[in-house]
Design a protein around this motif. Sequence first.
Motif, PDB file in Angstrom:
ATOM      1  N   ILE A 136     -27.561 -25.012 201.111  1.00  0.00           N
ATOM      2  CA  ILE A 136     -28.100 -26.180 200.418  1.00  0.00           C
ATOM      3  C   ILE A 136     -26.980 -27.210 200.419  1.00  0.00           C
ATOM      4  O   ILE A 136     -25.809 -26.868 200.231  1.00  0.00           O
ATOM      5  N   ALA A 137     -27.343 -28.457 200.685  1.00  0.00           N
ATOM      6  CA  ALA A 137     -26.348 -29.533 200.713  1.00  0.00           C
ATOM      7  C   ALA A 137     -27.012 -30.815 200.249  1.00  0.00           C
ATOM      8  O   ALA A 137     -28.207 -31.033 200.475  1.00  0.00           O
ATOM      9  N   PHE A 138     -26.240 -31.655 199.584  1.00  0.00           N
ATOM     10  CA  PHE A 138     -26.738 -32.939 199.105  1.00  0.00           C
ATOM     11  C   PHE A 138     -25.565 -33.788 198.646  1.00  0.00           C
ATOM     12  O   PHE A 138     -24.431 -33.302 198.537  1.00  0.00           O
ATOM     13  N   SER A 139     -25.857 -35.051 198.349  1.00  0.00           N
ATOM     14  CA  SER A 139     -24.871 -35.888 197.676  1.00  0.00           C
ATOM     15  C   SER A 139     -25.409 -36.149 196.277  1.00  0.00           C
ATOM     16  O   SER A 139     -26.611 -36.090 196.038  1.00  0.00           O
ATOM     17  N   ALA A 140     -24.498 -36.415 195.337  1.00  0.00           N
ATOM     18  CA  ALA A 140     -24.899 -36.654 193.954  1.00  0.00           C
ATOM     19  C   ALA A 140     -24.031 -37.743 193.350  1.00  0.00           C
ATOM     20  O   ALA A 140     -22.858 -37.894 193.698  1.00  0.00           O
ATOM     21  N   ALA A 141     -24.624 -38.479 192.434  1.00  0.00           N
ATOM     22  CA  ALA A 141     -23.885 -39.540 191.751  1.00  0.00           C
ATOM     23  C   ALA A 141     -22.931 -38.974 190.714  1.00  0.00           C
ATOM     24  O   ALA A 141     -21.862 -39.527 190.479  1.00  0.00           O
ATOM     25  N   ALA A 142     -23.309 -37.850 190.076  1.00  0.00           N
ATOM     26  CA  ALA A 142     -22.490 -37.286 189.001  1.00  0.00           C
ATOM     27  C   ALA A 142     -22.817 -35.815 188.813  1.00  0.00           C
ATOM     28  O   ALA A 142     -23.819 -35.310 189.330  1.00  0.00           O
ATOM     29  N   SER A 143     -21.954 -35.143 188.059  1.00  0.00           N
ATOM     30  CA  SER A 143     -22.215 -33.745 187.694  1.00  0.00           C
ATOM     31  C   SER A 143     -21.689 -33.500 186.296  1.00  0.00           C
ATOM     32  O   SER A 143     -20.777 -34.174 185.831  1.00  0.00           O
ATOM     33  N   ARG A 144     -22.306 -32.524 185.638  1.00  0.00           N
ATOM     34  CA  ARG A 144     -21.838 -32.127 184.310  1.00  0.00           C
ATOM     35  C   ARG A 144     -22.265 -30.694 184.045  1.00  0.00           C
ATOM     36  O   ARG A 144     -23.258 -30.216 184.595  1.00  0.00           O
ATOM     37  N   VAL A 145     -21.506 -30.022 183.222  1.00  0.00           N
ATOM     38  CA  VAL A 145     -21.870 -28.680 182.780  1.00  0.00           C
ATOM     39  C   VAL A 145     -22.809 -28.859 181.603  1.00  0.00           C
ATOM     40  O   VAL A 145     -22.449 -29.477 180.599  1.00  0.00           O
ATOM     41  N   THR A 146     -24.025 -28.351 181.729  1.00  0.00           N
ATOM     42  CA  THR A 146     -25.038 -28.574 180.690  1.00  0.00           C
ATOM     43  C   THR A 146     -25.139 -27.434 179.695  1.00  0.00           C
ATOM     44  O   THR A 146     -25.667 -27.616 178.606  1.00  0.00           O
ATOM     45  N   GLN A 147     -24.664 -26.253 180.077  1.00  0.00           N
ATOM     46  CA  GLN A 147     -24.819 -25.102 179.191  1.00  0.00           C
ATOM     47  C   GLN A 147     -23.774 -24.055 179.547  1.00  0.00           C
ATOM     48  O   GLN A 147     -23.428 -23.884 180.719  1.00  0.00           O
ATOM     49  N   THR A 148     -23.279 -23.360 178.534  1.00  0.00           N
ATOM     50  CA  THR A 148     -22.411 -22.211 178.739  1.00  0.00           C
ATOM     51  C   THR A 148     -22.914 -21.087 177.839  1.00  0.00           C
ATOM     52  O   THR A 148     -23.422 -21.352 176.737  1.00  0.00           O
ATOM     53  N   ARG A 149     -22.805 -19.873 178.329  1.00  0.00           N
ATOM     54  CA  ARG A 149     -23.297 -18.716 177.568  1.00  0.00           C
ATOM     55  C   ARG A 149     -22.507 -17.496 178.018  1.00  0.00           C
ATOM     56  O   ARG A 149     -22.138 -17.391 179.190  1.00  0.00           O
ATOM     57  N   VAL A 150     -22.268 -16.577 177.110  1.00  0.00           N
ATOM     58  CA  VAL A 150     -21.611 -15.331 177.468  1.00  0.00           C
ATOM     59  C   VAL A 150     -22.584 -14.183 177.293  1.00  0.00           C
ATOM     60  O   VAL A 150     -23.553 -14.272 176.513  1.00  0.00           O
ATOM     61  N   HIS A 151     -22.334 -13.098 178.028  1.00  0.00           N
ATOM     62  CA  HIS A 151     -23.149 -11.896 177.862  1.00  0.00           C
ATOM     63  C   HIS A 151     -22.359 -10.691 178.353  1.00  0.00           C
ATOM     64  O   HIS A 151     -21.323 -10.822 179.006  1.00  0.00           O
TER      65      HIS A 151
END
Length: 135
Positions: free
Chosen positions: A115-130
């Motif tokens: 999978i490949a693409f370009s993006a204007a921005a990125s962010r981490v939306t969620q973190t979880r441990v298990h």
Amino acid sequence: MTVPNDWPELRELYGADPLPDLDTCDFFHVHVDERGTSVTFALETSRLPAHPKPQWTEAAYNTLRFWIEFSGVADLRVAGLLADAERAVRIEGGGDGGGTADRLKVSVTGETRSIAFSAAASRVTQTRVHLKGSI
């Protein structure tokens, strides 16, 4: 591998420690938002953060999962649907000028799928441990 804007959501958890190398993380989910222009990756790592969230100390865990949302996605290319065990994750670019040259170039490439693409921005939306068991 360069991490765009150092992802403050992960930097808060890892402090001065290096962030997990995406090539060593388990890449377990991709969501392409057909209504918008975003792609979300879900990854997990056994490299635990130095500064976990207080609520995480209430139970045992050995794995951190995190979701990265790429927005303003263009030029999306997908080949194959199943995950390859061996693959390379690349995120490059992302200056702050707002032009085409400042877009992120994102790719996940395996032996037979990509999978490949370009993006204007990125962010981490969620973190979880298990707690991940061994088989």
